[in-house]
Design a protein around this motif. Structure first.
Motif, short mmCIF file in Angstrom:
data_model
loop_
_atom_site.label_atom_id
_atom_site.label_comp_id
_atom_site.label_asym_id
_atom_site.label_seq_id
_atom_site.Cartn_x
_atom_site.Cartn_y
_atom_site.Cartn_z
N HIS A 83 0.78 -1.25 0.00
CA HIS A 83 0.00 0.00 0.00
C HIS A 83 0.80 1.28 0.00
O HIS A 83 0.22 2.35 0.10
N VAL A 86 -0.09 4.60 -2.29
CA VAL A 86 -0.87 5.81 -1.99
C VAL A 86 0.06 7.02 -1.87
O VAL A 86 -0.29 8.12 -2.26
N LEU A 87 1.24 6.80 -1.32
CA LEU A 87 2.21 7.89 -1.22
C LEU A 87 3.06 7.91 -2.50
O LEU A 87 3.32 6.86 -3.10
N ARG A 88 3.50 9.08 -2.87
CA ARG A 88 4.19 9.15 -4.16
C ARG A 88 5.69 8.95 -4.05
O ARG A 88 6.37 8.67 -5.01
N ASP A 91 9.92 7.72 1.84
CA ASP A 91 10.56 8.64 2.78
C ASP A 91 11.71 7.95 3.53
O ASP A 91 12.22 8.47 4.51
N PHE B 12 -4.71 16.12 1.97
CA PHE B 12 -4.30 15.11 1.00
C PHE B 12 -5.23 15.06 -0.20
O PHE B 12 -4.78 15.07 -1.34
N GLU B 122 -9.32 6.37 0.25
CA GLU B 122 -7.96 6.77 -0.13
C GLU B 122 -7.33 7.65 0.94
O GLU B 122 -6.18 7.48 1.33
N TRP B 125 -6.35 5.79 3.95
CA TRP B 125 -5.10 5.08 3.69
C TRP B 125 -3.92 6.00 3.88
O TRP B 125 -2.92 5.66 4.50
N TRP B 126 -4.03 7.17 3.29
CA TRP B 126 -2.96 8.15 3.42
C TRP B 126 -2.69 8.43 4.89
O TRP B 126 -1.53 8.42 5.33
N HIS B 233 4.27 13.85 4.37
CA HIS B 233 3.51 13.69 3.11
C HIS B 233 2.31 14.64 3.03
O HIS B 233 1.20 14.21 2.74
N GLU B 235 1.95 17.34 0.98
CA GLU B 235 1.58 17.97 -0.29
C GLU B 235 0.40 17.22 -0.87
O GLU B 235 0.39 16.01 -0.96
N ARG B 236 -0.62 17.98 -1.30
CA ARG B 236 -1.82 17.34 -1.80
C ARG B 236 -1.54 16.67 -3.14
O ARG B 236 -0.81 17.19 -3.97
N ASP B 237 -2.14 15.49 -3.33
CA ASP B 237 -1.94 14.74 -4.56
C ASP B 237 -2.57 15.48 -5.74
O ASP B 237 -3.78 15.67 -5.78
N PRO B 238 -1.76 15.93 -6.72
CA PRO B 238 -2.30 16.71 -7.83
C PRO B 238 -3.13 15.86 -8.78
O PRO B 238 -3.91 16.38 -9.57
#
Lengths: 244, 244
Positions: A83, A86-88, A91, B12, B122, B125-126, B233, B235-238
DNA sequence: CACTCGAATTCACGCAGGTTATTTTGGCAA
DNA sequence: TTGCCAAAATAACCTGCGTGAATTCGAGTG
């Protein structure tokens, strides 16, 4: 040699032959690394779940000034971050401690198997929560336990985790990592790791020669390390009935 | 006062008015506790997800001989263990640090909302993954950072997490916990926490009086504490497009 | 206003563990 | 067998943090 992921999950749920096969199908070896190599680096975009099939690996972080902390140790059967997709960005880093064989599993492969076999989904949830519990216990060790307790606790944990994938005999197991890596994991210097091992050996709680660890009296080591195994949640759920 | 969980998740994903309402509906206050009370104890069976609406709480473990380690700190908007249901027993305690207002959310309520609004799934999850990342960073702090760095790092983290739910102004925020609790969280004695705060104050990196923390120069404190905010984490997912 | 009690502060001293450097061991390749 | 090199072991010295015991502060409360 049976699939270590299957063995591990069966500590929590009983899997049918079909479910076992499905897991084995998606965890075929796809990558081999030597000792001390990086699997994925921080900043990288995670592309798949890494499942350790053979060897030991670790999560770690490196501070700007070179200090290194090993955050968790991965053994055969362990999944590195189901999973993370979900994070890009990662880290932290994933690196090997010994030569390692990995199965790189795609997000969709996991999704499909979980969709088709909900019990596998449950088992993967269990594995995630146990991983988090282990992380919490490391926090306790680093915050509160003295060096002997800290190392003893780690030995107990790794021994039980290895036993859960059938990689121990009565009292001993492979223990292939260096004292330097142990130090980075326990927040102690190499010198002090060495001193502490000497002390644990002198007290008869462990034997450690070459890459072989022996714990002649596990309950004694547990008591000396304030180790309570309940955080590993290894008792199988009795409400789940198997059908194999 | 907007719902802190909604505020946090919007760091997010962008949520629609309908999604926001669904979240607010399931996170109505159901329980109020004073400072220093237990929300749930180890060995208990988890019955619902606790969402902090007001106040500060923590996860902690207590060793047999009385040593206590605070494992994580919960701020308004934080969820304590979505999905603990899979495990049958708590392996740690949840306690309050200040008076607290909680929403007890049932497993089914979460399931339903997530099923109806996948984007909320989602976002949850984040939030889970960020919580795990925070836990890892604590491991690094306890293992590698010196007392000043460790405390400075915690201040940076809590300030950013509070900012994410709108509970800061430019340079300051409430900081309602005692030096004893700080010590239990950072693996340091109360006396040394006090010494270290004195040092941080003297260097001008923080001001701390009563329950008010001021960080006049956040980048400076970050640099002094080896703090890299990317693990949060935020920064909002673009790739996620809002529709409100 | 005085009283109370937890929290914060300070002091003196001791120890667990860090640091730097050197030596020994052991696995392995030529 | 010799040589090589990483890992382990040992030594001497140093420091960050713990311990125990006062003392002071500060927010409530009668």
């Amino acid at each position: 040699m049976p699939n270590p992921l299957v063995r591990k999950l069966e500590n929590f749920v009983r899997l049918s032959a079909e479910e076992r096969q499905a897991l084995e199908r998606i965890t075929q070896p796809t990558r081999r690394l030597g000792a001390r190599e990086d699997v994925i680096r921080d900043g990288d975009r995670p592309r798949h779940v890494n499942v350790i099939l053979e060897g030991w690996a670790c999560r770690y972080k490196q501070l700007e000034d070179g200090r290194r902390q090993v955050i968790s140790i991965f053994l055969p059967g362990d999944l590195c971050d189901p999973h993370v997709f979900v994070l890009r960005k990662m880290d932290h880093l994933l690196g090997t401690l010994t030569p390692v064989v990995i199965a790189e599993v795609s997000e969709t492969a996991i999704r499909e198997v979980v969709h088709q076999y909900p019990r596998i989904g449950e088992a993967l949830w269990w594995e995630m929560l146990v991983t988090a519990a282990v992380q919490r216990e490391w926090t306790v060790s680093l915050g509160q336990r003295l060096a002997t307790e800290r190392l003893g606790h780690l030995f107990c944990e790794l021994f039980l985790r290895l036993r859960a994938v059938g990689m121990t005999n009565e009292t001993s197991c492979e223990f292939p990592i260096t004292q330097a890596d142990l130090g980075d994991a326990m927040g102690l210097s190499t010198v002090h790791i060495n001193r502490t091992l000497k002390e644990l050996r002198a007290s008869g709680l462990i034997r450690l020669r070459g890459r072989q660890l022996t714990i002649p009296d596990l309950p004694a080591l547990q008591a000396a390390s304030l180790f309570d195994p309940s955080y590993l949640h290894y008792e199988r759920d009795p409400s789940v009935i198997g059908d194999d």
